[in-house]
Design a protein around this motif. Structure first.
Motif, PDB file in Angstrom:
ATOM      1  N   SER A   1       0.818  -1.215   0.000  1.00 38.20           N
ATOM      2  CA  SER A   1       0.000   0.000   0.000  1.00 38.20           C
ATOM      3  C   SER A   1       0.842   1.251   0.000  1.00 38.20           C
ATOM      4  CB  SER A   1      -0.935  -0.002   1.224  1.00 38.20           C
ATOM      5  OG  SER A   1      -0.155   0.025   2.413  1.00 38.20           O
ATOM      6  N   GLY A   2       2.019   1.162   0.571  1.00 38.78           N
ATOM      7  CA  GLY A   2       2.867   2.358   0.623  1.00 38.78           C
ATOM      8  C   GLY A   2       3.826   2.463  -0.529  1.00 38.78           C
ATOM      9  N   ARG A   3       3.938   1.437  -1.321  1.00 41.50           N
ATOM     10  CA  ARG A   3       4.915   1.433  -2.409  1.00 41.50           C
ATOM     11  C   ARG A   3       4.464   2.355  -3.535  1.00 41.50           C
ATOM     12  NH1 ARG A   3       6.871  -3.925  -5.774  1.00 41.50           N
ATOM     13  NH2 ARG A   3       8.357  -2.865  -7.143  1.00 41.50           N
ATOM     14  N   ALA A   4       5.412   3.014  -4.121  1.00 43.74           N
ATOM     15  CA  ALA A   4       5.112   3.918  -5.242  1.00 43.74           C
ATOM     16  C   ALA A   4       4.586   3.120  -6.428  1.00 43.74           C
ATOM     17  CB  ALA A   4       6.367   4.692  -5.620  1.00 43.74           C
ATOM     18  N   ARG A   5       3.435   3.588  -6.987  1.00 43.69           N
ATOM     19  CA  ARG A   5       2.821   2.847  -8.095  1.00 43.69           C
ATOM     20  C   ARG A   5       2.269   3.827  -9.137  1.00 43.69           C
ATOM     21  NH1 ARG A   5       2.071  -2.474  -7.527  1.00 43.69           N
ATOM     22  NH2 ARG A   5       2.309  -3.403  -5.468  1.00 43.69           N
ATOM     23  N   VAL A   6       2.172   3.326 -10.358  1.00 43.38           N
ATOM     24  CA  VAL A   6       1.493   4.026 -11.457  1.00 43.38           C
ATOM     25  C   VAL A   6       0.178   3.273 -11.673  1.00 43.38           C
ATOM     26  CG1 VAL A   6       1.600   4.758 -13.845  1.00 43.38           C
ATOM     27  CG2 VAL A   6       3.687   4.710 -12.464  1.00 43.38           C
ATOM     28  N   ALA A   7      -0.923   3.913 -11.278  1.00 44.81           N
ATOM     29  CA  ALA A   7      -2.203   3.199 -11.253  1.00 44.81           C
ATOM     30  C   ALA A   7      -2.764   2.992 -12.655  1.00 44.81           C
ATOM     31  CB  ALA A   7      -3.208   3.950 -10.390  1.00 44.81           C
ATOM     32  N   GLY A   8      -2.528   3.886 -13.580  1.00 47.24           N
ATOM     33  CA  GLY A   8      -3.091   3.729 -14.915  1.00 47.24           C
ATOM     34  C   GLY A   8      -3.381   5.079 -15.536  1.00 47.24           C
ATOM     35  N   GLY A   9      -3.961   5.015 -16.753  1.00 45.14           N
ATOM     36  CA  GLY A   9      -4.302   6.251 -17.437  1.00 45.14           C
ATOM     37  C   GLY A   9      -3.415   6.535 -18.612  1.00 45.14           C
ATOM     38  N   LEU A  10      -2.377   5.775 -18.816  1.00 43.14           N
ATOM     39  CA  LEU A  10      -1.457   6.011 -19.926  1.00 43.14           C
ATOM     40  C   LEU A  10      -1.685   4.963 -20.996  1.00 43.14           C
ATOM     41  CD1 LEU A  10       1.875   6.771 -18.054  1.00 43.14           C
ATOM     42  CD2 LEU A  10       0.329   8.399 -19.138  1.00 43.14           C
ATOM     43  N   PRO A  11      -1.808   5.395 -22.276  1.00 41.09           N
ATOM     44  CA  PRO A  11      -1.950   4.417 -23.360  1.00 41.09           C
ATOM     45  C   PRO A  11      -0.597   3.810 -23.693  1.00 41.09           C
ATOM     46  CG  PRO A  11      -1.913   6.621 -24.247  1.00 41.09           C
ATOM     47  CD  PRO A  11      -1.875   6.777 -22.749  1.00 41.09           C
ATOM     48  N   ASP A  12      -0.621   2.764 -24.477  1.00 44.69           N
ATOM     49  CA  ASP A  12       0.635   2.152 -24.908  1.00 44.69           C
ATOM     50  C   ASP A  12       1.246   2.948 -26.041  1.00 44.69           C
ATOM     51  OD1 ASP A  12       0.401   0.167 -23.057  1.00 44.69           O
ATOM     52  OD2 ASP A  12      -0.663  -1.186 -24.425  1.00 44.69           O
ATOM     53  N   VAL A  13       0.397   3.407 -27.010  1.00 49.59           N
ATOM     54  CA  VAL A  13       0.896   4.151 -28.177  1.00 49.59           C
ATOM     55  C   VAL A  13      -0.038   5.335 -28.414  1.00 49.59           C
ATOM     56  CG1 VAL A  13       1.430   4.077 -30.624  1.00 49.59           C
ATOM     57  CG2 VAL A  13       1.829   2.045 -29.213  1.00 49.59           C
ATOM     58  N   VAL A  14       0.615   6.487 -28.703  1.00 48.53           N
ATOM     59  CA  VAL A  14      -0.152   7.700 -29.035  1.00 48.53           C
ATOM     60  C   VAL A  14       0.316   8.155 -30.414  1.00 48.53           C
ATOM     61  CG1 VAL A  14      -0.671  10.065 -28.439  1.00 48.53           C
ATOM     62  CG2 VAL A  14      -0.403   8.375 -26.632  1.00 48.53           C
ATOM     63  N   THR A  15      -0.592   8.221 -31.376  1.00 48.40           N
ATOM     64  CA  THR A  15      -0.287   8.726 -32.717  1.00 48.40           C
ATOM     65  C   THR A  15      -0.995  10.068 -32.876  1.00 48.40           C
ATOM     66  OG1 THR A  15      -0.172   6.480 -33.573  1.00 48.40           O
ATOM     67  CG2 THR A  15      -0.417   8.262 -35.186  1.00 48.40           C
ATOM     68  N   ILE A  16      -0.215  11.109 -33.197  1.00 48.42           N
ATOM     69  CA  ILE A  16      -0.767  12.461 -33.206  1.00 48.42           C
ATOM     70  C   ILE A  16      -0.173  13.229 -34.376  1.00 48.42           C
ATOM     71  CG2 ILE A  16       0.993  13.331 -31.611  1.00 48.42           C
ATOM     72  CD1 ILE A  16      -1.168  15.151 -30.425  1.00 48.42           C
TER      73      ILE A  16
END
Length: 1455
Positions: free
Chosen positions: A1350-1365
């Motif tokens: 619970s205290g460990r640093a984490r990236v919960a989500g929200g980032l795509p794998d690939v972004v084409t722009i």
């Protein structure tokens, strides 16, 4: 030996009771008192004898079988001195010694003496009567036995009494006596230094007589030529025997009347009771070097106090702890005060450690030194050295086994073998025994004649030729060992042995089996067997048969079929090499042949002894300035080792020289005779009978230099000042400082209460450099003792002897205390200089002068006299008038003030007024430049010696007036600007010498004279600060120039080229700056016509000078080429150019920056960066004229390897710089990166997890190419499922799952950077392990995993794998992060950290939302992006890829 002497010894002066050994005396006493051969037994037997009673008496003793077993020494009636000593108690024998008689005369009464004499006479008369009767019977049986069996008495010559060495006075006569037994009667020949003496050749000089087996040589009126070694040789059909004696002729110092008897030293009784002798060995011999065939003498002077006229000490010489006896190879002489050992013919066997031991009743003194014997010059170039130590290992009637030691010198080629020669005693003909050389250092010599004696020698051979012959062995007879033992045992009538048998031999009994049969030696040439006789005692005449059997068969073959052997030792020859044999032995006698012994194990014929392995770990250690101690590790599993040979070589010479020519048995040896200051390497090889081993690896180089030791104790402790609670002590420097400068002194003190000293206490914990020190915190009116220790770089020496007891009470006297630290320098035959330091205690008034006293050493106190009648204010004085050459003096100093003259100082050590050979004085010199200098040379310098210059005997430390320079053994002190303030006494002292020093007095008149000479030397020639030189200027111009030291306005210069004057013009530009003295000539360029000699000729009044420079050949061509290059460089620098070419730099963040410094830039100049020919960057519109171009490479990897190039160009031209970062270039770059990473690492730490223990370290930047190694107890760790390593971000860790006690120890992580690398260590043991293990258990048992997650640093989500722009659009990405404590957030692009700016905006909202925004994307924004969150519980990352496309690319794709 007590009792009287035989008739043939009756008139010998040298024969007395002490001539016989104690063992013989004890046997004789036992025989007379306890044996069965008593007078009673012989009296009755004599009545039955058929021989008439009035026959000549005999002195032979026989047993019951009428076998002669010895002889009896009769007692002369009326000779009290020889009658005593036959009692059966030790007390009575001791009572009649000379020492006892002397003490009895002193301490016993007349009545006791009379009673003792009566008892002695009674016993002597009884014993005499019994022996006369016994001797009569012995004589009768002896005569009868001779007539019955004359051949049984035949035996080789034997010396019953040997000639004794004599020391006689010049012009005296001397007679050498000997008594020889043997049958048939031997022929006796006398030799002087191995040359037969012929009395007829020198009539009247020699007289030789032979009567009744007593032989004598008389030398009439001895002179110095008669000092020699004399040998008497006796020979008959049974063999030959020789003995030696020395004659030393001395000259009497006084006038000798030849008509009177010459003085003789009588070694009569000396009363030593109550005397304690002190022995001193002086005038000793040092380490000596000789060569084979030379003569050498070793001698020492022995001083014994008190000196008794009749007392003679026991003087003995030892070689390698073995007592030496006089022989034909060495003579020993004792002249009363000097012991001498002389070698008449040096051999390598004489090499070793020689020790002189002088023994008195009070103890003994010894002195030792090593003697080295080198090989004689080889008769054939590069032939080996001669073998040594030739001996006979085993001798029988038909063979003799000869052994020897291999030489140290093989001549450069390995020794192929050895030849053995033999020579029959009495002849000079040498016969070679083996046709082919043998390699084994043992050889059986066969084909000998039984009963004859032989000598042997050995020669070595290699590919170059034959060596010299070794020294001949001692003679040995070819006979059965049992016969030899029997002859020694039954020769009692001639040797003095008395044989007592235990029982009569049994007849008619067949002997049993021999016992303990074994093969004692086996080679390819012979096999030696040995066994023990059968266990039964008293068997008649046991002899032996030897049988052999080839292994695998049952066929036993008798070896000695004809004659059985008598000794329990036998050698077998003619065995087939490589075959296996068993052996057994049978006993036999007149009753028959017994049963065989148990057979031996199968023995294969061949050399069983292997060549030893090479020694190892050769370590040289400094010893003296001419010797080195060499130690090594012994050869492993070596058998029958003979010793080791050591060789040394000067580093770089390649020439090896033997350090010893006789094998040494130890693993440590002192190599002498080396050159001081040279560096040597050493190697060692082992030797046994099989041969020489390979050489050991060479040692490390060692410089021959005296080893440093701690200094000797100081001495002469005195008090300089005393107050209520402190005392100032002074002492004298140790006589031996240990080879290094003394760094300081330590002082101890102790209180003395009622004469009993207490415990020592330290007065100072830091060393004091001065030889005076104030001891504080003492108690008033208490008594104290002091001791001092000196220290140098080798350590602290032993303390001095405790000082006298001093009372701590305040001095109140008005006069000064004693001066201290007296030193004597500049000792000459007619003068010396005395220095001292002023007293610490001044008295009531300041010190205003000093008085110096002198007296001869050893003179009484009344002999003190003053050197100066008027007090001197200086702390030094030169003593001239009171010194006589060769006299020894001591000095003392007194200080005075207005109250009077104070206490005297401590007296100096005695000083002999004598100028030592090679002493130099300070010489004043004015060189060609007018520099006045003082010069001193020392011929006795050591490696640590230094020149110390002083003015008025105070060391010069200010270099403003004098410049000191030392080269080798010469030192120069040059005056910078001589002036009146330089007047004084200048002295120079050389440290680490025996007082080498000198002084020079510079007066005002002398200074003026030197200044005149200096000016005359300086100005006749114009001095030059620099000679004519050439240098290149801008545009490739050539400048010739020199600088004169000083010239006036009238000075002029002529310029010459190839003997032709040149002048100012288009080609030459001349300039002469008279203020600076710089003269120059400038040429625009060089052409081939300018090759030659350029000369500047200077003239200033009478002073002239010139300087030339030759520019021809390669020198001129190189200068011309450089000029052209400089011209091109100038042209290049007219446009954009590189000031510093392309190079790289690694930052602390491990980024690589390629940089170059450019100049002469303008706005139109472009800088293009290329990698492997492809443009990677363009720098346009640079806004500087001179600056640095950089290309940054972040997170460098293998893909960045390549050739980088920078091109500068504009309308003025272009310039190029290249940097090769491939192969070794890229490797060197990465090693530098790795070094920065390693140095950024944190100390290795320990943490616990619920799985185990983790060791970790952080680095500022981690690169995948970085190589690290984890170590446990200095060994690389083999990883497994339980022990793992890894990297998380910048953390490098080692995980130990489920740790145990076996995991304790020292752990390390090693970073590799291509050089020494870097290692971080941590100790996982003790409390550290206990704490980590306890934490692991706690985490494991309480299931803290949830809290951790619970205290460990984490990236919960929200980032795509690939972004084409599309290019130009805005990109905004947001992800959820979590962790307690709040994690640190890092954004990466292509694994390189990015920061927030106007183009890329990075933000965090509420600690939970991390946003990534690019306002207007372009193609450069394409790449791999990562978000890295980290807190103390861990690190986690999220990755995504951004791909930017152009609008037209999108349209094309749609089509």
């Amino acid at each position: 030996m007590s009792g009287s002497v035989p008739f043939y010894q009756k008139h010998h002066r040298h024969y007395d009771r002490s001539y016989r050994s104690k063992e013989t005396e004890s046997r004789l006493s036992h025989y007379q008192t306890g044996s069965r051969y008593t007078a009673a037994g012989t009296t009755s037997a004599s009545r039955l004898s058929p021989v008439p009673t009035r026959v000549k008496p005999t002195y032979l003793a026989v047993d019951k079988e009428n076998q002669i077993i010895g002889y009896v020494v009769p007692i002369f009636r009326g000779s009290q001195e020889f009658a005593a000593g036959f009692s059966d108690t030790e007390e009575r024998r001791v009572r009649d010694t000379a020492g006892y008689m002397a003490r009895r005369d002193l301490f016993t009464s007349g009545l006791e003496m009379e009673r003792s004499e009566q008892i002695s006479r009674r016993e002597a008369m009884r014993g005499s009567a019994e022996r006369i009767s016994l001797n009569k019977r012995i004589h009768e049986h002896g005569e009868h036995f001779k007539r019955m069996n004359e051949d049984s008495l035949m035996h080789a010559p034997d010396f019953v009494i040997k000639p004794r060495s004599h020391t006689v006075w010049e012009k005296q006569s001397v007679r050498l006596h000997c008594t020889v037994s043997g049958w048939p009667d031997p022929r006796v020949v006398w030799y002087k230094n191995n040359v037969a003496i012929d009395p007829l050749s020198n009539a009247g000089k020699y007289k030789i007589e032979s009567r009744y087996s007593v032989h004598s040589l008389e030398i009439n009126k001895c002179d110095f030529d008669d000092t020699a070694q004399y040998r008497v040789s006796a020979m008959n059909s049974k063999g030959e025997q020789s003995v030696f004696a020395s004659v030393v002729v001395k000259r009497f110092k006084g006038e000798v009347d030849e008509s009177l008897p010459s003085p003789r030293r009588k070694y009569g009784p000396v009363s030593e009771y109550g005397i304690n002798f002190q022995t001193h060995i002086v005038d000793t011999f040092g380490v000596s070097f000789g060569r084979e065939g030379e003569t050498m003498s070793l001698g020492c002077t022995v001083i014994i106090y008190p000196a008794l006229h009749r007392y003679q000490p026991e003087v003995q010489w030892y070689r390698d702890d073995v007592l030496l006896c006089p022989s034909k190879w060495n003579h020993m002489c004792w002249s009363g005060d000097r012991a001498t050992l002389t070698f008449t013919h040096l051999n390598k066997e004489d090499e070793g450690l020689y020790t002189l031991r002088v023994t008195t009743k009070s103890g003994y003194e010894t002195y030792s030194a090593y003697v080295f014997v080198r090989d004689a010059e080889a008769e054939v170039e590069r032939a080996p050295g001669a073998p040594l130590d030739v001996r006979c290992l085993d001798a029988n009637k038909d063979y003799i086994i000869v052994s020897w030691k291999q030489p140290a010198v093989d001549g450069g080629d390995s020794i192929s073998g050895y030849f053995v020669d033999r020579c029959e005693v009495g002849t000079t003909h040498w016969i070679q025994c083996n046709e082919t050389p043998v390699k084994f250092a043992r050889f059986p010599v066969t084909g000998l004649v039984e009963g004859r004696s032989y000598m042997f020698r050995v020669r070595a051979v290699n590919a170059n030729g034959m060596s010299r012959a070794s020294r001949a062995s001692e003679p040995v007879a070819a006979m059965d060992p049992a016969d030899r033992a029997r002859k020694r045992g039954t020769s009692a009538p001639w040797t003095g042995q008395i044989i007592v048998t235990e029982e009569e031999p049994a007849e008619g009994i067949v002997p049993g089996r021999p016992l303990e049969l074994q093969v004692t030696e086996a080679t390819k040439n012979y096999v030696v067997l040995s066994w023990n006789p059968p266990g039964e005692k008293g068997l008649e005449g046991v002899m032996y048969y030897v049988e052999k059997c080839v292994s695998g068969t049952d066929s036993w073959q008798r070896v000695n079929t004809e004659i059985p052997v008598r000794s329990p030792r036998f050698a077998l020859f003619d065995l087939a090499e490589g075959k296996s044999y068993s052996f057994r032995v049978r006993c036999c006698n007149s009753a028959g042949v017994g049963e065989p012994s148990d057979p031996t194990e199968a023995t294969t014929v061949g050399d069983k002894l292997d060549i030893p392995s090479a020694p190892s770990k050769v370590v040289p250690t400094r010893n003296t300035d001419t010797s080195v101690v060499v130690s090594w590790e012994a050869s492993r599993e070596a058998k029958e080792m003979v010793g080791y040979y050591i060789e040394g070589s000067v580093v770089g010479s390649g020439a090896w020289e033997p350090c010893n020519n006789k094998p040494v048995n130890a693993t440590r040896f002192i190599c002498h005779g080396l050159t001081t200051g040279e560096k040597y390497v050493f190697r060692v090889r082992a030797v046994n009978a099989a041969g020489l081993s390979q050489f050991s690896p060479e040692s490390e180089p060692v410089e021959v230099k005296a080893a440093i030791a701690s200094p000797a104790p100081p001495f002469g402790i005195s008090v300089l000042e005393c107050v209520r609670d402190s005392m100032v002590l002074a002492w004298k420097q140790p006589s031996f400082i240990g080879g290094a400068d003394i760094t300081g002194y330590f002082l101890d003190y102790r209180e003395v209460v009622d004469g009993v000293p207490e415990k020592w206490h330290e007065a100072n914990t830091r060393a004091v450099s001065e030889r005076a020190y104030r001891v504080s915190d003492l108690r008033e009116n208490k008594k104290y003792q002091f001791q001092v220790r000196a220290a140098n770089m080798a350590g602290v020496g032993i303390p001095s002897q405790p000082s006298d007891t001093f009372l701590c009470e305040e001095w109140t006297i008005a006069v000064p205390g004693p001066p201290h630290d007296l030193q004597v320098r500049e000792v000459r035959s007619d003068s010396l200089v005395l220095l001292w330091k002023p007293p610490v205690y001044q008295g009531r008034d300041p010190v205003n002068g000093f008085y110096v006293d002198i007296k001869e050493a050893g003179a009484p106190q009344e002999a003190w006299r003053g050197v100066n009648t008027k007090a001197t204010e200086s702390a030094f004085i030169k003593v001239i008038t009171d010194v006589k050459e060769g006299e020894s003096y001591v000095f003392r100093v007194r200080a005075q003030n207005y109250a009077g003259v104070g206490q005297v100082s401590a007296v100096t050590e005695p000083v002999v007024a004598l100028t030592k050979p090679g002493t130099k004085e300070i010489v004043v010199d004015v060189d060609d430049n007018g520099v006045v200098s003082l010069n001193f040379e020392c011929g006795d310098m050591t490696a640590d010696s230094k020149f110390v210059w002083s003015k008025n005997y105070e060391e010069i430390t200010d270099p403003s007036r004098l410049t000191m320079e030392t080269k080798g053994n010469k030192s120069k002190a040059a005056f910078n600007t001589p002036a009146e303030e330089d007047v004084g006494i200048y002295s120079c002292l050389v440290t680490h010498t025996d007082g080498a020093s000198s002084s020079y007095s510079l007066s005002e008149e002398e200074l003026k004279r030197l200044l005149v000479i200096s000016h005359d030397h300086k100005f006749p020639v114009i001095p030059l600060k620099s000679d004519l030189a050439v240098e290149l200027l801008e545009k490739g111009k050539v400048r010739f120039w020199l600088q004169a030291d000083k010239m006036t306005a009238n000075g002029k210069v002529d310029y010459i080229f190839n003997d032709n004057a040149v002048s100012q013009g288009d080609k030459y530009k001349m300039n002469f700056d008279k203020n600076t003295g710089v003269i120059e000539m400038i040429m625009d360029c060089l052409t081939p016509a300018d090759e030659g000699t350029f000369t500047f000729q200077l003239q200033d009044g009478k002073a002239t000078n010139q300087s030339s420079l030759v520019l021809i050949g390669d020198v001129f061509k190189a200068l011309q080429k450089e000029s052209e290059f400089q011209m091109k460089e100038w042209v290049r620098k007219q446009g954009p150019h590189f000031i510093e070419y392309l190079s790289y730099e690694v930052t602390q963040e491990c980024c690589v920056i390629l940089k170059c410094k450019v100049g002469n830039m303008k706005k139109e100049t472009s800088a293009l960066w290329y990698k492997d020919g492809h443009q990677i960057k363009a720098d346009d519109s640079l806004g500087f004229t001179e600056g640095v171009l950089k290309l940054e490479i972040a997170q460098i990897s293998k893909k960045d390897s390549g050739v980088y190039e920078v091109v500068l160009k504009d309308d003025r031209g272009k310039d190029t710089s290249t940097l090769n970062l491939t192969d070794q270039g890229f490797k060197d770059l990465m090693n530098e990166v790795f070094s920065f990473i390693a140095n950024s690492s944190t100390p290795l730490k320990i943490t616990s997890t619920d799985e185990g223990v983790r060791l970790y370290t952080f680095v500022n930047f981690y690169n995948d190419l970085l190589q690290v190694t984890w170590h446990y107890k200095d060994s690389a760790i083999a990883f497994s499922d339980r022990v793992k390593s890894g990297v998380v971000g910048e953390q490098l860790w080692l995980q130990i799952t489920e740790p145990t006690e076996k995991d304790t120890g020292k752990y390390a992580i090693e970073f590799h950077d291509g050089k020494a690398g870097l290692r971080r260590t941590v100790e996982l043991s003790g409390q550290a392990f206990d704490d980590a293990f306890a934490e692991f258990k706690r985490l494991h048992s309480h299931s803290e995993l949830t809290l951790f997650l619970s205290g460990r640093a984490r990236v919960a989500g929200g980032l795509p794998d690939v972004v084409t722009i599309q290019e130009g659009k805005a990109l905004n990405l947001t992800c959820n992060i979590s962790g307690d404590p709040l994690p640190e957030v890092t954004w990466l692009k292509n694994d390189r950290e990015i920061t927030s700016d106007d183009h890329c905006i990075l933000s965090i909202a509420s600690g939970k939302f991390a946003s990534f925004t690019i306002t207007a994307v372009n193609t450069m924004d394409s790449g791999k992006y990562s978000i890295l969150v980290k807190n103390k519980y861990g690190t986690e990352s999220g990755d995504f890829t951004v791909s930017v496309f152009m609008p037209e690319e999108a349209g094309g794709k749609k089509k």
